[in-house]
Motif scaffolding. Sequence first.
Motif, PDB file in Angstrom:
ATOM      1  N   UNK A  30       0.833  -1.203   0.000  1.00 60.28           N
ATOM      2  CA  UNK A  30       0.000   0.000   0.000  1.00 60.28           C
ATOM      3  C   UNK A  30       0.873   1.260   0.000  1.00 60.28           C
ATOM      4  N   UNK A  31       0.225   2.351  -0.274  1.00 55.89           N
ATOM      5  CA  UNK A  31       0.936   3.630  -0.271  1.00 55.89           C
ATOM      6  C   UNK A  31       1.361   3.987   1.156  1.00 55.89           C
TER       7      UNK A  31
ATOM      8  N   UNK B 201      -7.328  -9.035   2.128  1.00 55.39           N
ATOM      9  CA  UNK B 201      -6.235  -9.039   1.155  1.00 55.39           C
ATOM     10  C   UNK B 201      -5.219 -10.150   1.456  1.00 55.39           C
ATOM     11  N   UNK B 202      -4.986 -10.403   2.715  1.00 58.45           N
ATOM     12  CA  UNK B 202      -4.081 -11.521   3.066  1.00 58.45           C
ATOM     13  C   UNK B 202      -4.639 -12.851   2.572  1.00 58.45           C
TER      14      UNK B 202
ATOM     15  N   UNK C  13      -4.816   0.548  10.464  1.00 60.02           N
ATOM     16  CA  UNK C  13      -3.382   0.472  10.744  1.00 60.02           C
ATOM     17  C   UNK C  13      -2.616   0.688   9.451  1.00 60.02           C
ATOM     18  N   UNK C  14      -1.409   1.303   9.590  1.00 56.81           N
ATOM     19  CA  UNK C  14      -0.491   1.500   8.466  1.00 56.81           C
ATOM     20  C   UNK C  14       0.891   1.057   8.889  1.00 56.81           C
TER      21      UNK C  14
ATOM     22  N   UNK D 147       8.791   0.716   6.603  1.00 53.91           N
ATOM     23  CA  UNK D 147       8.391   0.707   5.201  1.00 53.91           C
ATOM     24  C   UNK D 147       9.543   1.017   4.258  1.00 53.91           C
ATOM     25  N   UNK D 148      10.643   1.583   4.788  1.00 50.84           N
ATOM     26  CA  UNK D 148      11.762   1.923   3.930  1.00 50.84           C
ATOM     27  C   UNK D 148      12.480   0.673   3.434  1.00 50.84           C
ATOM     28  N   UNK D 149      13.142   0.821   2.304  1.00 45.93           N
ATOM     29  CA  UNK D 149      13.921  -0.285   1.778  1.00 45.93           C
ATOM     30  C   UNK D 149      15.111  -0.541   2.706  1.00 45.93           C
TER      31      UNK D 149
END
Length: 570
Positions: free
Chosen positions: A379-380, A393-394, A431-432, A438-440
Amino acid sequence: MPLLGRNVYEVRPGPGAKLAQSNDRRESVDGGKADSGEKENRGALAPAQQLQQNGKHGAALKKDVFVMRVTGEVFESYEDYLAKLKQYLNHQWTCRVTGEHSLTFEEACLSEAHWGPHAAAMPETHVGPALRLVHHSLANVEDVVKKVVSTFRVLLVPGEAVTHEGQEYSVVGEVACPLPLSNAEEGQPAAAGAAADAKKNPKKAVYELKGKAEDGVGTIKAPRDEIKRAKHPLDKLMVRKWLHDVAASRVVYDNKPNKGARKRYAWIAHAALRKAHALAEDLPGDLSYEPVESKKVLAARAAKAAREEATRKRKLEKEAEKKEKEAKRVKLAEESKKRKLEKEREKRERKELREKNPNATTLKRGSMKFAAWQVLRAEEAGKGLSVTEIMAKSQEQGWRDFSETHAAYNKLFGSLCSAPQLFTKVSAGHFALNPAAAQEGAAVVVIEGPKTPDERLSKGGKAGGNGANGANGNKENDSADPAQLKETSMVRAAKASVQKWEEKVAKAEQVAAEATEQVEKQSKERPKKVEVPPELIWNPALEEFTGDAYDRKAVVGHKKWVDQEKQRLA
Protein backbone atom coordinates in the motif's frame (compact mmCIF):
# COMPACT_ATOMS: atom_id res chain seq x y z
CA MET A 1 34.61 -107.67 26.37
CA PRO A 2 37.48 -108.94 28.60
CA LEU A 3 37.27 -108.30 32.31
CA LEU A 4 40.58 -107.06 33.68
CA GLY A 5 41.17 -108.21 37.24
CA ARG A 6 37.89 -107.01 38.71
CA ASN A 7 36.68 -107.73 42.25
CA VAL A 8 33.21 -109.30 42.16
CA TYR A 9 30.95 -108.80 45.18
CA GLU A 10 28.40 -111.20 46.59
CA VAL A 11 24.99 -109.66 47.28
CA ARG A 12 22.77 -111.36 49.83
CA PRO A 13 19.04 -110.96 49.00
CA GLY A 14 16.41 -109.83 51.47
CA PRO A 15 15.94 -106.78 53.75
CA GLY A 16 19.12 -105.14 54.91
CA ALA A 17 21.11 -106.57 52.00
CA LYS A 18 24.85 -106.05 52.41
CA LEU A 19 27.82 -106.12 50.09
CA ALA A 20 30.38 -108.64 51.24
CA GLN A 21 33.59 -109.14 49.34
CA SER A 22 34.82 -112.68 49.41
CA ASN A 23 38.23 -113.74 48.21
CA ASP A 24 37.96 -117.37 49.17
CA ARG A 25 36.41 -118.41 45.83
CA ARG A 26 37.88 -117.05 42.60
CA GLU A 27 37.30 -117.96 39.00
CA SER A 28 39.18 -116.91 35.87
CA VAL A 29 37.40 -115.88 32.69
CA ASP A 30 39.78 -117.99 30.65
CA GLY A 31 39.68 -120.88 33.11
CA GLY A 32 37.04 -123.55 33.58
CA LYS A 33 33.68 -122.78 35.16
CA ALA A 34 32.57 -124.12 38.51
CA ASP A 35 30.60 -127.38 38.43
CA SER A 36 26.86 -127.58 38.88
CA GLY A 37 27.18 -128.60 42.53
CA GLU A 38 29.04 -125.44 43.40
CA LYS A 39 26.57 -123.32 41.44
CA GLU A 40 23.61 -124.78 43.28
CA ASN A 41 25.16 -123.88 46.64
CA ARG A 42 25.78 -120.27 45.74
CA GLY A 43 22.37 -118.87 46.78
CA ALA A 44 20.15 -116.53 44.84
CA LEU A 45 23.04 -114.42 43.47
CA ALA A 46 26.61 -114.98 42.40
CA PRO A 47 29.35 -115.23 45.05
CA ALA A 48 32.39 -113.02 45.02
CA GLN A 49 34.80 -113.80 42.20
CA GLN A 50 38.14 -112.46 41.08
CA LEU A 51 38.16 -111.99 37.30
CA GLN A 52 41.63 -111.38 35.93
CA GLN A 53 43.04 -110.95 32.48
CA ASN A 54 45.87 -108.99 31.00
CA GLY A 55 45.00 -105.69 29.37
CA LYS A 56 45.87 -104.46 25.90
CA HIS A 57 49.39 -103.48 26.95
CA GLY A 58 49.87 -106.29 29.44
CA ALA A 59 48.94 -104.19 32.48
CA ALA A 60 46.39 -105.53 34.98
CA LEU A 61 43.40 -103.27 35.59
CA LYS A 62 41.27 -103.94 38.67
CA LYS A 63 37.71 -102.71 39.11
CA ASP A 64 34.80 -103.87 41.27
CA VAL A 65 31.95 -105.49 39.31
CA PHE A 66 28.77 -107.48 40.07
CA VAL A 67 28.00 -110.79 38.32
CA MET A 68 24.50 -112.24 37.85
CA ARG A 69 24.61 -115.91 38.89
CA VAL A 70 21.86 -117.15 36.56
CA THR A 71 23.05 -115.55 33.32
CA GLY A 72 26.69 -114.66 34.02
CA GLU A 73 26.06 -110.98 33.12
CA VAL A 74 28.55 -108.48 34.52
CA PHE A 75 27.50 -105.05 35.84
CA GLU A 76 29.77 -102.23 36.91
CA SER A 77 26.89 -100.32 38.55
CA TYR A 78 25.13 -101.80 41.57
CA GLU A 79 21.89 -99.98 40.62
CA ASP A 80 21.90 -101.62 37.14
CA TYR A 81 22.58 -104.97 38.77
CA LEU A 82 19.58 -104.62 41.13
CA ALA A 83 17.30 -103.46 38.30
CA LYS A 84 18.18 -106.52 36.19
CA LEU A 85 17.86 -108.80 39.22
CA LYS A 86 14.36 -107.44 39.91
CA GLN A 87 13.40 -108.24 36.32
CA TYR A 88 14.66 -111.82 36.64
CA LEU A 89 12.93 -112.35 40.00
CA ASN A 90 9.52 -111.20 38.76
CA HIS A 91 7.03 -114.00 38.10
CA GLN A 92 6.59 -113.09 34.42
CA TRP A 93 8.49 -115.84 32.63
CA THR A 94 7.10 -118.89 30.82
CA CYS A 95 8.63 -122.29 30.13
CA ARG A 96 8.61 -122.71 26.37
CA VAL A 97 8.54 -126.52 26.64
CA THR A 98 5.70 -127.08 29.10
CA GLY A 99 3.92 -123.73 28.69
CA GLU A 100 3.89 -123.16 32.46
CA HIS A 101 3.76 -119.43 33.18
CA SER A 102 4.18 -117.04 36.14
CA LEU A 103 7.69 -118.29 36.81
CA THR A 104 10.90 -116.50 37.66
CA PHE A 105 13.64 -116.52 35.07
CA GLU A 106 15.61 -119.17 36.91
CA GLU A 107 12.54 -121.38 37.38
CA ALA A 108 11.75 -121.12 33.67
CA CYS A 109 15.33 -122.07 32.74
CA LEU A 110 15.28 -125.04 35.13
CA SER A 111 11.91 -126.17 33.77
CA GLU A 112 13.18 -126.04 30.19
CA ALA A 113 16.36 -127.87 31.18
CA HIS A 114 14.33 -130.59 32.92
CA TRP A 115 11.59 -131.13 30.32
CA GLY A 116 13.63 -130.39 27.21
CA PRO A 117 15.24 -133.85 26.97
CA HIS A 118 11.83 -135.49 27.46
CA ALA A 119 10.36 -133.73 24.43
CA ALA A 120 10.77 -135.78 21.26
CA ALA A 121 12.01 -134.20 18.07
CA MET A 122 9.52 -133.10 15.44
CA PRO A 123 9.21 -135.74 12.65
CA GLU A 124 10.73 -134.49 9.40
CA THR A 125 7.56 -135.50 7.54
CA HIS A 126 5.51 -133.01 9.55
CA VAL A 127 7.91 -130.03 9.58
CA GLY A 128 6.77 -128.54 6.26
CA PRO A 129 2.97 -128.92 6.76
CA ALA A 130 3.23 -127.71 10.36
CA LEU A 131 5.26 -124.66 9.27
CA ARG A 132 2.50 -123.73 6.82
CA LEU A 133 0.04 -123.72 9.73
CA VAL A 134 2.35 -121.69 11.99
CA HIS A 135 3.70 -119.15 9.50
CA HIS A 136 1.76 -115.83 9.72
CA SER A 137 -0.56 -117.21 12.41
CA LEU A 138 -1.94 -114.60 14.84
CA ALA A 139 -2.81 -117.07 17.62
CA ASN A 140 -0.95 -117.37 20.90
CA VAL A 141 1.39 -120.23 21.79
CA GLU A 142 -1.22 -122.55 23.26
CA ASP A 143 -3.70 -122.02 20.44
CA VAL A 144 -1.01 -122.68 17.82
CA VAL A 145 0.07 -125.87 19.61
CA LYS A 146 -3.54 -127.10 19.86
CA LYS A 147 -4.17 -126.29 16.20
CA VAL A 148 -1.09 -128.20 15.00
CA VAL A 149 -1.80 -131.24 17.16
CA SER A 150 -5.52 -131.38 16.32
CA THR A 151 -4.91 -130.86 12.58
CA PHE A 152 -2.56 -133.80 12.24
CA ARG A 153 -4.72 -136.03 14.41
CA VAL A 154 -6.79 -136.76 11.27
CA LEU A 155 -4.67 -135.39 8.44
CA LEU A 156 -1.97 -137.62 6.98
CA VAL A 157 1.23 -136.24 5.40
CA PRO A 158 3.39 -137.78 2.66
CA GLY A 159 6.01 -140.17 4.04
CA GLU A 160 4.10 -141.02 7.20
CA ALA A 161 4.03 -144.76 8.14
CA VAL A 162 0.52 -146.21 8.41
CA THR A 163 -1.24 -149.58 8.22
CA HIS A 164 -4.19 -150.70 6.14
CA GLU A 165 -5.86 -154.06 6.79
CA GLY A 166 -2.80 -155.21 8.74
CA GLN A 167 -0.35 -154.30 5.96
CA GLU A 168 2.30 -151.56 6.39
CA TYR A 169 2.27 -148.64 3.95
CA SER A 170 3.71 -145.16 3.58
CA VAL A 171 1.50 -142.24 2.61
CA VAL A 172 2.09 -140.92 -0.92
CA GLY A 173 -0.45 -138.13 -0.71
CA GLU A 174 -4.09 -137.24 -0.74
CA VAL A 175 -6.08 -137.96 -3.89
CA ALA A 176 -7.15 -134.64 -5.44
CA CYS A 177 -10.55 -135.96 -6.68
CA PRO A 178 -11.31 -139.05 -4.65
CA LEU A 179 -13.62 -141.68 -6.09
CA PRO A 180 -16.64 -142.91 -4.14
CA LEU A 181 -15.84 -146.26 -2.62
CA SER A 182 -18.71 -147.99 -4.48
CA ASN A 183 -17.54 -146.71 -7.89
CA ALA A 184 -13.78 -146.87 -7.45
CA GLU A 185 -13.41 -150.45 -8.66
CA GLU A 186 -15.76 -149.97 -11.61
CA GLY A 187 -13.70 -147.05 -12.94
CA GLN A 188 -16.64 -144.68 -13.00
CA PRO A 189 -16.00 -140.91 -12.78
CA ALA A 190 -15.92 -139.19 -9.39
CA ALA A 191 -19.23 -138.17 -7.94
CA ALA A 192 -20.01 -134.48 -7.84
CA GLY A 193 -19.14 -132.87 -4.53
CA ALA A 194 -16.90 -135.68 -3.29
CA ALA A 195 -13.80 -133.45 -3.28
CA ALA A 196 -15.69 -130.71 -1.46
CA ASP A 197 -16.89 -133.18 1.18
CA ALA A 198 -13.34 -134.44 1.66
CA LYS A 199 -12.09 -130.89 2.10
CA LYS A 200 -14.77 -130.08 4.67
CA ASN A 201 -14.39 -133.36 6.52
CA PRO A 202 -10.81 -134.78 6.46
CA LYS A 203 -12.16 -138.15 7.66
CA LYS A 204 -13.79 -138.63 4.22
CA ALA A 205 -10.52 -137.97 2.35
CA VAL A 206 -8.94 -140.70 0.23
CA TYR A 207 -5.17 -141.26 0.34
CA GLU A 208 -2.78 -142.99 -1.97
CA LEU A 209 -0.65 -145.51 -0.08
CA LYS A 210 2.57 -147.22 -1.20
CA GLY A 211 3.51 -150.63 0.15
CA LYS A 212 6.97 -152.04 0.81
CA ALA A 213 8.82 -153.54 -2.14
CA GLU A 214 10.00 -156.58 -0.17
CA ASP A 215 6.38 -157.40 0.70
CA GLY A 216 5.38 -157.27 -2.94
CA VAL A 217 2.60 -154.78 -2.27
CA GLY A 218 1.93 -152.04 -4.79
CA THR A 219 0.10 -148.71 -4.56
CA ILE A 220 -3.49 -148.58 -3.36
CA LYS A 221 -6.10 -145.96 -2.57
CA ALA A 222 -7.94 -146.11 0.72
CA PRO A 223 -10.31 -143.84 2.68
CA ARG A 224 -9.04 -142.19 5.83
CA ASP A 225 -11.30 -144.07 8.24
CA GLU A 226 -9.74 -147.40 7.10
CA ILE A 227 -6.15 -146.21 7.56
CA LYS A 228 -4.60 -146.82 10.97
CA ARG A 229 -1.38 -145.70 12.62
CA ALA A 230 0.31 -146.83 15.83
CA LYS A 231 -0.07 -143.49 17.66
CA HIS A 232 -0.37 -139.80 17.03
CA PRO A 233 3.07 -138.66 15.79
CA LEU A 234 2.82 -135.30 17.59
CA ASP A 235 2.22 -134.18 21.15
CA LYS A 236 1.97 -130.76 22.80
CA LEU A 237 5.36 -130.98 24.51
CA MET A 238 7.07 -131.72 21.19
CA VAL A 239 5.21 -129.02 19.23
CA ARG A 240 5.71 -126.36 21.90
CA LYS A 241 9.48 -126.89 21.98
CA TRP A 242 9.68 -127.09 18.17
CA LEU A 243 7.63 -123.91 17.75
CA HIS A 244 10.16 -121.69 19.55
CA ASP A 245 13.01 -123.23 17.53
CA VAL A 246 11.55 -122.60 14.07
CA ALA A 247 9.57 -119.36 14.44
CA ALA A 248 9.53 -116.10 16.32
CA SER A 249 6.69 -113.82 17.35
CA ARG A 250 6.83 -110.39 15.72
CA VAL A 251 4.70 -107.29 16.08
CA VAL A 252 2.42 -106.68 13.10
CA TYR A 253 -0.52 -104.35 12.51
CA ASP A 254 -3.97 -105.21 11.25
CA ASN A 255 -4.65 -102.11 9.18
CA LYS A 256 -8.24 -100.99 8.61
CA PRO A 257 -8.82 -97.87 6.45
CA ASN A 258 -11.58 -96.53 8.70
CA LYS A 259 -10.53 -97.82 12.10
CA GLY A 260 -6.76 -97.46 11.82
CA ALA A 261 -4.18 -100.07 12.90
CA ARG A 262 -4.60 -102.74 15.53
CA LYS A 263 -1.46 -104.15 17.11
CA ARG A 264 -1.15 -107.94 16.75
CA TYR A 265 1.55 -110.60 17.14
CA ALA A 266 2.26 -112.98 14.27
CA TRP A 267 4.44 -116.07 14.13
CA ILE A 268 7.12 -115.69 11.45
CA ALA A 269 9.23 -118.68 10.41
CA HIS A 270 12.98 -118.17 10.24
CA ALA A 271 14.46 -117.07 6.93
CA ALA A 272 16.21 -120.38 6.18
CA LEU A 273 13.03 -122.37 6.77
CA ARG A 274 10.95 -119.94 4.70
CA LYS A 275 13.33 -120.43 1.81
CA ALA A 276 13.55 -124.21 2.23
CA HIS A 277 9.78 -124.74 2.35
CA ALA A 278 8.81 -121.94 -0.09
CA LEU A 279 6.81 -119.98 2.43
CA ALA A 280 5.42 -116.54 1.61
CA GLU A 281 7.59 -113.57 2.51
CA ASP A 282 4.83 -110.94 2.38
CA LEU A 283 2.20 -110.69 5.09
CA PRO A 284 -1.32 -111.73 4.04
CA GLY A 285 -4.38 -109.49 3.84
CA ASP A 286 -4.30 -106.19 5.70
CA LEU A 287 -1.36 -107.17 7.90
CA SER A 288 1.69 -104.95 7.77
CA TYR A 289 4.83 -104.28 9.76
CA GLU A 290 4.02 -100.54 9.72
CA PRO A 291 0.78 -99.14 11.17
CA VAL A 292 -1.57 -96.96 9.14
CA GLU A 293 -3.51 -94.13 10.67
CA SER A 294 -7.29 -93.93 10.82
CA LYS A 295 -9.31 -91.08 9.37
CA LYS A 296 -9.80 -89.68 12.85
CA VAL A 297 -6.06 -89.64 13.51
CA LEU A 298 -5.36 -88.14 10.08
CA ALA A 299 -8.00 -85.46 10.68
CA ALA A 300 -6.50 -84.70 14.10
CA ARG A 301 -3.03 -84.50 12.56
CA ALA A 302 -4.31 -82.21 9.78
CA ALA A 303 -6.01 -80.00 12.39
CA LYS A 304 -2.81 -79.88 14.40
CA ALA A 305 -0.84 -78.97 11.27
CA ALA A 306 -3.38 -76.25 10.50
CA ARG A 307 -3.06 -74.88 14.04
CA GLU A 308 0.72 -74.92 13.78
CA GLU A 309 0.54 -73.17 10.40
CA ALA A 310 -1.81 -70.54 11.83
CA THR A 311 0.52 -70.05 14.79
CA ARG A 312 3.47 -69.72 12.44
CA LYS A 313 1.60 -67.15 10.34
CA ARG A 314 0.64 -65.17 13.44
CA LYS A 315 4.24 -65.28 14.56
CA LEU A 316 5.43 -64.03 11.17
CA GLU A 317 2.78 -61.30 11.21
CA LYS A 318 3.88 -60.22 14.68
CA GLU A 319 7.50 -60.18 13.57
CA ALA A 320 6.58 -58.15 10.47
CA GLU A 321 4.52 -55.75 12.61
CA LYS A 322 7.40 -55.47 15.04
CA LYS A 323 9.82 -54.70 12.20
CA GLU A 324 7.39 -52.15 10.77
CA LYS A 325 7.06 -50.44 14.15
CA GLU A 326 10.82 -50.44 14.51
CA ALA A 327 11.18 -48.91 11.04
CA LYS A 328 8.61 -46.23 11.92
CA ARG A 329 10.38 -45.56 15.18
CA VAL A 330 13.71 -45.17 13.38
CA LYS A 331 12.10 -42.93 10.77
CA LEU A 332 10.48 -40.75 13.43
CA ALA A 333 13.76 -40.56 15.29
CA GLU A 334 15.53 -39.48 12.13
CA GLU A 335 12.84 -36.89 11.40
CA SER A 336 12.99 -35.63 14.96
CA LYS A 337 16.77 -35.39 14.74
CA LYS A 338 16.46 -33.58 11.42
CA ARG A 339 13.94 -31.11 12.87
CA LYS A 340 16.15 -30.56 15.87
CA LEU A 341 19.13 -29.83 13.64
CA GLU A 342 16.97 -27.49 11.54
CA LYS A 343 15.81 -25.62 14.65
CA GLU A 344 19.36 -25.33 15.86
CA ARG A 345 20.42 -23.98 12.47
CA GLU A 346 17.60 -21.45 12.43
CA LYS A 347 18.38 -20.45 15.99
CA ARG A 348 21.98 -20.04 15.08
CA GLU A 349 21.08 -17.93 12.01
CA ARG A 350 18.74 -15.73 14.06
CA LYS A 351 21.43 -15.26 16.62
CA GLU A 352 23.91 -14.22 13.92
CA LEU A 353 21.37 -11.78 12.41
CA ARG A 354 20.63 -10.28 15.82
CA GLU A 355 24.31 -9.89 16.46
CA LYS A 356 24.69 -7.99 13.16
CA ASN A 357 21.57 -5.84 13.73
CA PRO A 358 20.40 -5.82 17.38
CA ASN A 359 17.41 -3.54 16.59
CA ALA A 360 15.99 -5.76 13.83
CA THR A 361 12.43 -7.07 14.09
CA THR A 362 11.92 -10.80 13.60
CA LEU A 363 8.88 -12.09 11.72
CA LYS A 364 7.91 -15.74 11.36
CA ARG A 365 6.79 -16.70 7.90
CA GLY A 366 3.07 -17.55 7.96
CA SER A 367 2.28 -15.57 11.11
CA MET A 368 -0.40 -12.83 11.37
CA LYS A 369 2.21 -10.08 11.70
CA PHE A 370 4.01 -11.41 8.64
CA ALA A 371 0.77 -11.45 6.60
CA ALA A 372 -0.14 -7.88 7.71
CA TRP A 373 3.39 -6.68 6.98
CA GLN A 374 3.28 -8.11 3.44
CA VAL A 375 -0.17 -6.55 2.74
CA LEU A 376 0.71 -3.08 4.09
CA ARG A 377 4.04 -3.04 2.25
CA ALA A 378 2.13 -3.00 -1.04
CA GLU A 379 0.00 0.00 0.00
CA GLU A 380 0.94 3.63 -0.27
CA ALA A 381 2.99 5.07 2.53
CA GLY A 382 0.83 6.53 5.25
CA LYS A 383 -2.34 4.97 3.89
CA GLY A 384 -3.89 2.61 6.35
CA LEU A 385 -6.23 -0.34 6.06
CA SER A 386 -8.79 -1.65 8.42
CA VAL A 387 -8.30 -4.96 10.16
CA THR A 388 -11.04 -6.50 8.02
CA GLU A 389 -9.38 -5.27 4.80
CA ILE A 390 -6.01 -6.60 5.92
CA MET A 391 -7.60 -10.03 6.55
CA ALA A 392 -9.35 -10.02 3.14
CA LYS A 393 -6.23 -9.04 1.16
CA SER A 394 -4.08 -11.52 3.07
CA GLN A 395 -6.62 -14.20 2.14
CA GLU A 396 -6.60 -13.16 -1.52
CA GLN A 397 -2.84 -12.92 -1.84
CA GLY A 398 -2.33 -16.22 -0.04
CA TRP A 399 -0.25 -14.98 2.86
CA ARG A 400 -2.55 -16.50 5.48
CA ASP A 401 -6.00 -18.06 5.69
CA PHE A 402 -8.15 -16.44 8.40
CA SER A 403 -11.36 -18.28 7.46
CA GLU A 404 -11.01 -21.01 10.06
CA THR A 405 -9.06 -19.08 12.69
CA HIS A 406 -11.09 -18.63 15.84
CA ALA A 407 -11.61 -14.92 16.74
CA ALA A 408 -9.39 -13.90 13.84
CA TYR A 409 -10.30 -10.19 14.05
CA ASN A 410 -9.40 -9.88 17.73
CA LYS A 411 -6.19 -11.85 17.33
CA LEU A 412 -5.01 -9.78 14.34
CA PHE A 413 -5.97 -6.54 16.10
CA GLY A 414 -3.93 -7.55 19.14
CA SER A 415 -0.95 -8.58 17.00
CA LEU A 416 -0.93 -5.21 15.19
CA CYS A 417 -1.13 -3.30 18.47
CA SER A 418 1.69 -5.35 20.05
CA ALA A 419 4.23 -4.38 17.35
CA PRO A 420 4.47 -0.54 17.29
CA GLN A 421 7.92 -0.74 15.64
CA LEU A 422 6.17 -2.20 12.54
CA PHE A 423 2.61 -0.91 12.58
CA THR A 424 1.10 2.46 13.35
CA LYS A 425 -2.53 3.07 14.25
CA VAL A 426 -3.82 5.86 12.00
CA SER A 427 -7.45 5.79 13.14
CA ALA A 428 -9.91 3.57 14.95
CA GLY A 429 -9.46 0.07 13.58
CA HIS A 430 -7.06 1.25 10.81
CA PHE A 431 -3.38 0.47 10.74
CA ALA A 432 -0.49 1.50 8.47
CA LEU A 433 3.11 0.45 8.20
CA ASN A 434 5.60 2.32 10.34
CA PRO A 435 7.64 4.68 8.09
CA ALA A 436 10.87 3.17 9.45
CA ALA A 437 9.74 -0.35 8.60
CA ALA A 438 8.39 0.71 5.20
CA GLN A 439 11.76 1.92 3.93
CA GLU A 440 13.92 -0.28 1.78
CA GLY A 441 16.48 -2.13 3.81
CA ALA A 442 14.43 -1.89 6.96
CA ALA A 443 15.63 -3.91 9.91
CA VAL A 444 13.11 -6.73 9.47
CA VAL A 445 14.21 -10.37 9.60
CA VAL A 446 11.89 -13.01 8.14
CA ILE A 447 12.43 -16.60 9.34
CA GLU A 448 10.87 -19.92 8.42
CA GLY A 449 8.69 -21.42 11.10
CA PRO A 450 6.42 -24.42 11.54
CA LYS A 451 2.74 -24.06 10.77
CA THR A 452 0.40 -23.26 13.56
CA PRO A 453 -2.43 -25.77 14.36
CA ASP A 454 -4.91 -23.43 12.58
CA GLU A 455 -2.70 -23.36 9.49
CA ARG A 456 -2.22 -27.17 9.39
CA LEU A 457 -6.00 -27.68 9.48
CA SER A 458 -6.80 -24.76 7.15
CA LYS A 459 -7.88 -25.19 3.53
CA GLY A 460 -5.72 -22.28 2.41
CA GLY A 461 -2.62 -24.39 2.92
CA LYS A 462 -3.34 -26.07 -0.41
CA ALA A 463 -3.30 -22.81 -2.36
CA GLY A 464 -0.94 -22.86 -5.28
CA GLY A 465 1.74 -20.31 -6.07
CA ASN A 466 2.26 -18.17 -3.00
CA GLY A 467 1.01 -20.15 0.00
CA ALA A 468 0.54 -19.20 3.59
CA ASN A 469 4.22 -19.77 4.24
CA GLY A 470 5.39 -16.91 2.07
CA ALA A 471 5.84 -15.69 -1.45
CA ASN A 472 7.88 -18.70 -2.50
CA GLY A 473 5.32 -21.12 -1.06
CA ASN A 474 6.40 -24.48 0.38
CA LYS A 475 4.11 -26.90 -1.47
CA GLU A 476 4.98 -29.87 0.74
CA ASN A 477 3.91 -28.08 3.89
CA ASP A 478 0.96 -26.34 2.17
CA SER A 479 -0.53 -29.64 0.97
CA ALA A 480 -0.20 -31.41 4.31
CA ASP A 481 -3.09 -33.83 4.92
CA PRO A 482 -4.59 -33.64 8.44
CA ALA A 483 -5.12 -37.47 8.32
CA GLN A 484 -1.34 -37.97 7.90
CA LEU A 485 -0.41 -35.85 10.92
CA LYS A 486 1.57 -37.55 13.68
CA GLU A 487 -0.57 -39.25 16.31
CA THR A 488 0.10 -38.45 19.91
CA SER A 489 0.57 -41.13 22.56
CA MET A 490 -2.85 -40.35 24.01
CA VAL A 491 -4.53 -40.89 20.63
CA ARG A 492 -2.74 -44.21 20.14
CA ALA A 493 -3.70 -45.36 23.66
CA ALA A 494 -7.32 -44.38 23.03
CA LYS A 495 -7.40 -46.28 19.73
CA ALA A 496 -5.85 -49.37 21.35
CA SER A 497 -8.42 -49.25 24.17
CA VAL A 498 -11.30 -48.91 21.70
CA GLN A 499 -10.00 -51.85 19.64
CA LYS A 500 -9.64 -53.99 22.76
CA TRP A 501 -13.20 -53.31 23.86
CA GLU A 502 -14.50 -53.95 20.34
CA GLU A 503 -12.80 -57.38 20.40
CA LYS A 504 -14.33 -58.14 23.81
CA VAL A 505 -17.78 -57.12 22.60
CA ALA A 506 -17.42 -59.27 19.46
CA LYS A 507 -16.34 -62.25 21.55
CA ALA A 508 -19.25 -61.76 23.97
CA GLU A 509 -21.69 -61.56 21.05
CA GLN A 510 -20.26 -64.80 19.61
CA VAL A 511 -20.62 -66.59 22.98
CA ALA A 512 -24.18 -65.30 23.32
CA ALA A 513 -25.02 -66.49 19.79
CA GLU A 514 -23.61 -69.96 20.51
CA ALA A 515 -25.56 -70.16 23.80
CA THR A 516 -28.74 -69.10 22.03
CA GLU A 517 -28.21 -71.70 19.33
CA GLN A 518 -27.61 -74.41 21.96
CA VAL A 519 -30.77 -73.43 23.86
CA GLU A 520 -32.83 -73.52 20.66
CA LYS A 521 -31.39 -76.91 19.75
CA GLN A 522 -32.18 -78.34 23.19
CA SER A 523 -35.67 -76.86 23.15
CA LYS A 524 -36.42 -78.66 19.88
CA GLU A 525 -35.27 -82.01 21.26
CA ARG A 526 -37.90 -84.17 22.81
CA PRO A 527 -37.36 -84.48 26.58
CA LYS A 528 -36.41 -87.94 27.70
CA LYS A 529 -38.79 -89.81 29.91
CA VAL A 530 -37.35 -90.29 33.38
CA GLU A 531 -38.44 -93.43 35.08
CA VAL A 532 -38.82 -93.20 38.83
CA PRO A 533 -37.23 -96.16 40.66
CA PRO A 534 -39.74 -98.42 42.37
CA GLU A 535 -38.13 -97.81 45.77
CA LEU A 536 -39.06 -94.10 45.49
CA ILE A 537 -42.79 -94.78 44.86
CA TRP A 538 -45.02 -95.10 47.93
CA ASN A 539 -46.94 -98.34 48.24
CA PRO A 540 -50.42 -97.73 49.76
CA ALA A 541 -50.50 -101.27 51.04
CA LEU A 542 -47.88 -100.31 53.65
CA GLU A 543 -50.38 -98.03 55.40
CA GLU A 544 -52.33 -101.02 56.71
CA PHE A 545 -51.19 -102.17 60.14
CA THR A 546 -50.87 -105.95 60.22
CA GLY A 547 -49.84 -106.34 63.86
CA ASP A 548 -51.82 -106.56 67.10
CA ALA A 549 -54.56 -103.95 66.92
CA TYR A 550 -54.71 -103.81 70.76
CA ASP A 551 -51.02 -102.92 71.03
CA ARG A 552 -51.39 -99.14 71.18
CA LYS A 553 -47.63 -98.51 71.15
CA ALA A 554 -47.17 -100.58 68.01
CA VAL A 555 -50.11 -98.87 66.26
CA VAL A 556 -48.79 -95.36 67.03
CA GLY A 557 -45.27 -96.36 65.97
CA HIS A 558 -46.57 -97.71 62.65
CA LYS A 559 -48.55 -94.53 61.99
CA LYS A 560 -45.52 -92.39 62.79
CA TRP A 561 -43.35 -94.50 60.45
CA VAL A 562 -45.93 -94.11 57.62
CA ASP A 563 -45.92 -90.34 58.02
CA GLN A 564 -42.12 -90.19 57.97
CA GLU A 565 -41.85 -92.35 54.85
CA LYS A 566 -44.47 -90.31 52.98
CA GLN A 567 -42.66 -87.11 53.89
CA ARG A 568 -39.32 -88.59 52.77
CA LEU A 569 -40.67 -89.80 49.40
CA ALA A 570 -42.68 -86.63 48.74
